[in-house]
Design an enzyme around this catalytic site. Sequence first.
Site, short mmCIF file in Angstrom:
data_model
loop_
_atom_site.label_atom_id
_atom_site.label_comp_id
_atom_site.label_asym_id
_atom_site.label_seq_id
_atom_site.Cartn_x
_atom_site.Cartn_y
_atom_site.Cartn_z
N SER A 177 26.19 -12.36 -16.55
CA SER A 177 25.55 -13.63 -16.22
C SER A 177 26.53 -14.68 -15.71
O SER A 177 26.16 -15.60 -14.98
CB SER A 177 24.80 -14.18 -17.44
N TYR B 293 26.76 12.29 -10.72
CA TYR B 293 27.99 11.63 -10.28
C TYR B 293 28.94 11.62 -11.47
O TYR B 293 29.05 10.64 -12.20
CB TYR B 293 27.66 10.21 -9.81
N ASP C 244 23.40 8.22 -10.95
CA ASP C 244 22.73 9.34 -11.61
C ASP C 244 23.73 10.21 -12.35
O ASP C 244 24.95 10.08 -12.18
CB ASP C 244 21.91 10.17 -10.61
#
Length: 239
Positions: free
Chosen positions: A157, A177, A174
């Site tokens: 943030s 990888y 995913d």
Amino acid sequence: MEHENTTVVLDAKKLQLREGLLQCMRAGNREIAFDDTVTIPHAGANTETYLYCEERNAITGEIKIARVRKEHLKTFGISTKEAWDRAFMNTYGKKGVTIKVKYREGMKPIYRAHASEWFDLRASKDYCLVKGDLLKIDLGVAIELPEGYEAIIRPRSSAAYEYGILMACSGVIDHMYCGDEDWWHFGAYVIRSGQIKKNDRICQFRIQKQQPSEAEFIIETVEHLGNEDRGGFGSTGKS
């Protein structure tokens, strides 16, 4: 119970020892013998709970039980919350999800801050930021996710305010990888010139189950969907 930020830089061997320590932790009801033992109150008893390890001799099978002290945890960068989470998971047989992490040299290990579901990720080197640049920031980790899971990367943030960077790509990784050179990166668009130092926390990730494979879907081409229109793209923003 206190939350401690005990992150330290560990080499590959110490990271292995760290994981081994967490794997064999248990929680039990015993009297406290040392002030620096990790403790929490145990409801309904006059004793307190402490952490201990079970070490089994590979030859004799003998089990040695050893207390785990706060200083021991700090050596491996383990917060008290992380220690208790793992101890109770092991004690009560909850099945955890293993995430294997390879680090670039000098990287601080990733950890989950307090009760957050997100894991912080850090820059693996210093970066000079120039307004208007599009950067691929190396995060210093290659990770093997469990099959059937994917990682979602999002900026922290404070990233835009503290470093002047915005996320420039989708940030989905995913489980395939997962090679030794499949390093994670953060695509950043620079809106204000400045700098990022090595090990600065700039983004975070969580894992979630992947969408079912295409074998579980049937794609059908139609002329009409037969449903009521909701108002087109952006309709939820209209008054």
